[in-house]
Write an enzyme that holds these catalytic residues in place. Structure first.
Site, short mmCIF file in Angstrom:
data_model
loop_
_atom_site.label_atom_id
_atom_site.label_comp_id
_atom_site.label_asym_id
_atom_site.label_seq_id
_atom_site.Cartn_x
_atom_site.Cartn_y
_atom_site.Cartn_z
N ARG A 192 0.83 -1.22 0.00
CA ARG A 192 0.00 0.00 0.00
C ARG A 192 0.86 1.26 0.00
O ARG A 192 0.37 2.35 -0.29
CB ARG A 192 -0.92 0.01 1.22
CG ARG A 192 -1.91 -1.14 1.26
CD ARG A 192 -2.56 -1.26 2.64
NE ARG A 192 -3.35 -0.08 2.97
CZ ARG A 192 -3.87 0.14 4.18
NH1 ARG A 192 -3.65 -0.73 5.18
NH2 ARG A 192 -4.60 1.22 4.40
N LYS A 222 -2.25 9.39 5.38
CA LYS A 222 -2.44 8.42 6.46
C LYS A 222 -1.23 7.51 6.54
O LYS A 222 -0.51 7.35 5.54
CB LYS A 222 -3.74 7.65 6.28
CG LYS A 222 -3.81 6.73 5.06
CD LYS A 222 -5.20 6.11 4.96
CE LYS A 222 -5.27 5.05 3.89
NZ LYS A 222 -6.63 4.54 3.69
N HIS A 223 -0.93 6.94 7.74
CA HIS A 223 -1.67 6.95 8.99
C HIS A 223 -0.79 7.68 9.99
O HIS A 223 0.18 7.11 10.50
CB HIS A 223 -1.95 5.54 9.47
CG HIS A 223 -2.65 4.67 8.46
ND1 HIS A 223 -2.00 4.05 7.41
CD2 HIS A 223 -3.96 4.33 8.35
CE1 HIS A 223 -2.88 3.33 6.70
NE2 HIS A 223 -4.07 3.49 7.25
N HIS A 235 -5.80 -3.12 13.09
CA HIS A 235 -7.14 -3.70 12.95
C HIS A 235 -7.34 -4.82 13.99
O HIS A 235 -8.46 -5.08 14.41
CB HIS A 235 -7.34 -4.31 11.56
CG HIS A 235 -7.43 -3.31 10.45
ND1 HIS A 235 -6.32 -2.79 9.83
CD2 HIS A 235 -8.51 -2.73 9.86
CE1 HIS A 235 -6.72 -1.94 8.89
NE2 HIS A 235 -8.03 -1.89 8.89
N ASP A 308 -8.83 7.03 12.11
CA ASP A 308 -9.02 5.77 11.40
C ASP A 308 -10.30 5.16 11.99
O ASP A 308 -10.86 5.68 12.96
CB ASP A 308 -7.81 4.85 11.61
CG ASP A 308 -7.63 3.85 10.48
OD1 ASP A 308 -8.60 3.61 9.74
OD2 ASP A 308 -6.52 3.29 10.35
#
Length: 376
Positions: A192, A222-223, A235, A308
């Site tokens: 990413r 981000k982040h 997560h 987030d």
């Protein structure tokens, strides 16, 4: 309290249309969007104040809350649930998580139509339309190269333009991208990111922001303050920056660039063993040290600060995380655990004439200003 009339809505829409037409003229720094957002003229400020003053406390509070619409189980809410939250002034904004762009376009039209019928401001619509994630998030989209494979500014421009086309066709105004983290964290960042070279990350992320915002769409770094040099996935668990904020220079360079991003997303990263930026066991999203002292005051970022998703384990396990993020200084609370309760708490705080109410008013007006500039 006065209501926003239908004629006033049409006035706002005509203003946005003029802005949209102007934003296609000339490709130079800064974009028309960022100039208007960061240096609003008297006319725009007056319109923001008019919209704000016409809202109830509950409507104002809803501007700071973003719900989600998704076809995937446990990845947000079904469309009808999200529409219910929007129509009842619980959440005034929606992020599209997983589904087809065709379905999301229909949903966007329904969200906007519902609000227009209520004579109210349309929702802010967003997506995690990163180059690497978009083909998995929007199930009918292909042919976009992962960020890790984009090695020149021309390739970044070409792929970002493809993303912009998808976003514009759906009716989205804010892209939760680019990822500014380094690629070292294989658990969640990896491909990413634009790589591990800080110069490349700044160059390519800056190009992504510029190409996005020259199209009249908002981009999001981000982040913050960096998720690429840590171990683990927020997560699923708490993650830690142990010591110096080694990725902070990348964010700083992009925030201070000629084309600053409209938004910055703060990650659920705990900072420890750092005398200046220690978050005392809280994720950065819930820490005033990171959100207000560092991002808002030290880096002078005056754009939209978003969390987030607060349903992620690293934040969700903290008691009263929704409200703690507001206390920390964020403008936009993404997928709170209890949106109804959070709305009430924000509305109650807005009713007081104190420092917190002024902070919240500024947050609400940032969201309104961005909506007026981007909705058509």
């Amino acid at each position: 309290m006065p209501r926003i009339t239908l004629s006033f809505i049409f006035l706002l829409l005509s203003f946005a249309t003029v802005f949209s037409q102007e934003s296609t003229k000339g490709k130079h720094h800064p974009s028309t969007l960022s100039k208007a957002f960061y240096h609003p003229d008297a006319k725009l400020n007056k319109m923001v104040d008019s919209v704000y003053n016409a809202m109830s406390l509950q409507e104002r509070a809803s501007q700071m809350i973003m719900t989600a619409s998704s076809t995937a189980v446990n990845l947000g809410y079904p469309f009808n649930s999200a529409l219910n939250m929007v129509s009842k002034d619980i959440a005034a904004n929606v992020v599209f998580l997983k589904g087809s762009s065709t379905d999301f376009r229909k949903e966007a039209n329904q969200f906007n139509t519902t609000r227009l019928q209520q004579h109210k401001l349309q929702p802010l619509l967003a997506c995690d339309c990163e180059p690497t994630l978009l083909p998995g998030k929007f199930t009918d989209i292909t042919d976009i190269a992962p960020a890790s494979e984009q090695k020149t500014t021309q390739v970044v421009i070409e792929n970002t333009n493809k993303i912009n086309k998808v976003i514009e066709e759906v009716g989205i105004q804010l892209n939760f991208a680019p990822v500014v983290d380094i690629a070292l964290n294989k658990s969640v960042i990896n491909k990413r990111s634009f790589g591990n070279n800080n110069k490349d990350i700044i160059t390519f992320s800056g190009q992504f922001v510029e190409t996005t915002q020259q199209a009249g769409l908002g981009a999001t770094l981000k982040h913050f303050p960096g998720h690429g040099a840590v171990s683990g996935d927020s997560h699923k668990q708490s993650v830690y920056i142990d010591g110096a904020l080694t990725e902070l220079p990348n964010f700083k360079a992009l925030i201070l660039a000629d084309e600053p991003p409209i938004a910055v997303m703060v990650g659920h990263i705990v900072v420890k063993n750092n005398e200046k930026y220690n978050t005392n066991g809280l994720p950065s999203t819930l820490s005033r040290v990171i959100v207000t002292d560092l991002l808002r005051k030290e880096l002078h970022f005056e754009g939209i600060i978003t969390t987030d998703a607060l349903n992620m384990v690293a934040a969700a396990k903290v008691s009263n995380a929704d409200w703690k993020s507001v206390e920390a200084g964020v403008d936009l609370v993404l997928m709170p655990k209890n949106a109804v309760l959070l709305n009430k708490m924000i509305a109650d705080a807005l009713s007081k004439k104190d420092a917190m109410s002024k902070q919240l008013e500024a947050s609400v007006k940032r969201i309104i200003r961005f909506k007026l500039l981007t909705q058509q």
